[in-house]
Design a protein around this motif. Structure first.
Motif, short mmCIF file in Angstrom:
data_model
loop_
_atom_site.label_atom_id
_atom_site.label_comp_id
_atom_site.label_asym_id
_atom_site.label_seq_id
_atom_site.Cartn_x
_atom_site.Cartn_y
_atom_site.Cartn_z
N LEU A 172 0.85 -1.44 -0.04
CA LEU A 172 -0.07 0.05 0.01
C LEU A 172 0.82 1.29 -0.01
O LEU A 172 0.40 2.32 -0.55
CB LEU A 172 -0.96 0.07 1.26
N SER B 17 0.42 4.11 -2.55
CA SER B 17 0.07 5.43 -2.15
C SER B 17 0.96 6.58 -2.86
O SER B 17 0.61 7.62 -3.24
CB SER B 17 -0.01 5.68 -0.69
N LYS B 18 2.28 6.14 -3.12
CA LYS B 18 3.14 7.14 -3.80
C LYS B 18 2.88 7.33 -5.07
O LYS B 18 3.22 8.30 -5.69
CB LYS B 18 4.56 6.33 -3.43
N VAL C 67 -2.88 7.47 -4.84
CA VAL C 67 -3.35 8.21 -3.88
C VAL C 67 -2.76 8.47 -2.58
O VAL C 67 -2.66 7.61 -1.63
CB VAL C 67 -4.80 7.18 -3.36
N SER C 68 -2.12 9.68 -2.84
CA SER C 68 -1.27 9.93 -1.52
C SER C 68 -2.08 10.29 -0.12
O SER C 68 -3.27 10.81 -0.48
CB SER C 68 -0.42 11.57 -1.96
N ALA D 81 -2.86 7.61 1.35
CA ALA D 81 -3.55 6.32 1.68
C ALA D 81 -2.59 5.47 2.53
O ALA D 81 -3.15 4.61 3.16
CB ALA D 81 -3.69 5.41 0.38
N ASN D 82 -1.46 5.87 2.53
CA ASN D 82 -0.24 5.31 3.48
C ASN D 82 -0.44 5.42 4.87
O ASN D 82 0.28 4.96 5.56
CB ASN D 82 1.30 5.32 3.09
N SER E 282 -1.14 2.19 6.16
CA SER E 282 -0.05 1.34 6.57
C SER E 282 0.54 1.87 7.62
O SER E 282 1.16 1.03 8.61
CB SER E 282 1.14 1.69 5.16
N SER F 193 -0.91 16.40 1.40
CA SER F 193 -2.00 16.37 0.23
C SER F 193 -3.19 17.35 0.21
O SER F 193 -3.32 17.85 -0.73
CB SER F 193 -2.51 14.84 0.40
N GLY G 1 -0.29 1.38 -8.68
CA GLY G 1 -0.86 2.69 -8.64
C GLY G 1 -0.62 3.43 -9.79
O GLY G 1 -1.38 4.04 -10.34
N VAL H 283 -8.29 11.08 -1.88
CA VAL H 283 -7.12 11.77 -0.95
C VAL H 283 -7.88 12.28 0.36
O VAL H 283 -7.35 11.80 1.31
CB VAL H 283 -6.45 12.84 -1.87
N ALA I 105 -8.92 9.08 2.56
CA ALA I 105 -7.80 8.68 3.17
C ALA I 105 -7.23 9.22 4.21
O ALA I 105 -6.81 8.75 5.25
CB ALA I 105 -6.75 8.31 2.21
#
Length: 257
Positions: A23, A27-28, A31-32, A34-35, A38, A167, A227, A243, A246
């Motif tokens: 993930l 995310s990188k 969808v920034s 989303a980590n 993680s 973000s 991604g 974004v 998340a």
């Protein structure tokens, strides 16, 4: 003593960390923010403070992949305005980590993320979405860049949670999808690499954490490739909603964790 035994990691726990690493890559390049999921997984499997040291090299690996993918889309005037404020935030975050416990860190970051998500949604409904990147040259734009920069540096240092902060800033500044990803890719590569000496000095990065990273980094690559494939199939409005969503999920996870 091997690394798995040192961290008391079972097979299922390692599988959870592997999915979280995947993930990170996703995310990188898609969808920034989303980590933050993680981040929550790593903090659940490992001691919360130690998890930040394990996660940081994986984030850097994802940043490198993102830079290779979106390097032509970065907006450097925005980056240069952000870096001084981010540096100040990293210093404040380092001092904060010297006395704050895990629960204080999680609660503080979660509250910041939810507050800024609410502000971003309010601004967009009020018409703030018409801003464009060049607006950072205005007085209000510079003030906003400094405010988000300090918060971004602080949150990325104490919990690797700077992604949602930046973000929200890039969305509020009117960045489109590829410009958003290219600018954030360079931003986080530079910021995360600069955090390594601080994290090592705090004892968060050591031989055991790096061995675990070596086992997990292979999962970052397929996540980044997924991604890259997905981002071209997500329209701008959905991208922005994902974004923000998340960010909210990550903030809630930190507060209730």
């Amino acid at each position: 003593m091997d690394t798995m035994t040192y961290w008391h990691i079972s097979g299922w726990s390692f599988a959870a960390l592997a999915l979280a690493a995947l993930l990170v890559g996703f995310s990188k390049t898609a969808v920034s923010g989303a980590n933050t999921v993680s981040l929550a997984v790593f903090a659940a499997v490992l001691p919360a403070r130690a998890s930040t040291g394990v996660l940081l090299p994986l984030l850097i690996a994802g940043d490198v992949l993102a830079v290779l993918t979106y390097r032509r889309h970065a907006h450097w005037p925005t980056l240069w305005r952000l870096f001084p404020a981010v540096a100040a935030g990293v210093v404040v975050g380092t001092l904060f980590l010297q006395w704050a416990g895990d629960s204080v860190v999680r609660t503080s970051i979660g509250a910041i993320l939810l507050l800024m998500a609410a502000v971003t949604v309010w601004r967009r409904r009020a018409g703030g979405e018409d801003e464009r990147p060049d607006a950072v040259a205005t007085r209000s734009g510079r003030l906003k860049a400094r405010s988000y920069g300090v918060l971004g540096g602080f949150t990325t240092m104490v919990a690797n949670a700077g992604g949602p902060v930046m973000s929200l800033y890039l969305l509020s500044a009117g960045f489109r999808k590829l410009g958003f990803l290219g600018t954030s890719a360079f931003f986080f590569l530079i910021v995360n690499v600069s955090k390594v000496p601080f994290s090592a000095g705090l004892g968060l990065i050591d031989g055991h954490s790096l061995l675990l990273d070596a086992a997990l980094v292979v999962f970052v690559v397929p996540g980044a490739l997924i991604g890259k494939w997905a981002v071209h199939r997500i329209d701008q409005r959905l991208f922005e909603r994902l974004v923000i969503a998340a960010t909210v999920v990550g903030g809630v996870q930190l507060l209730v964790g």
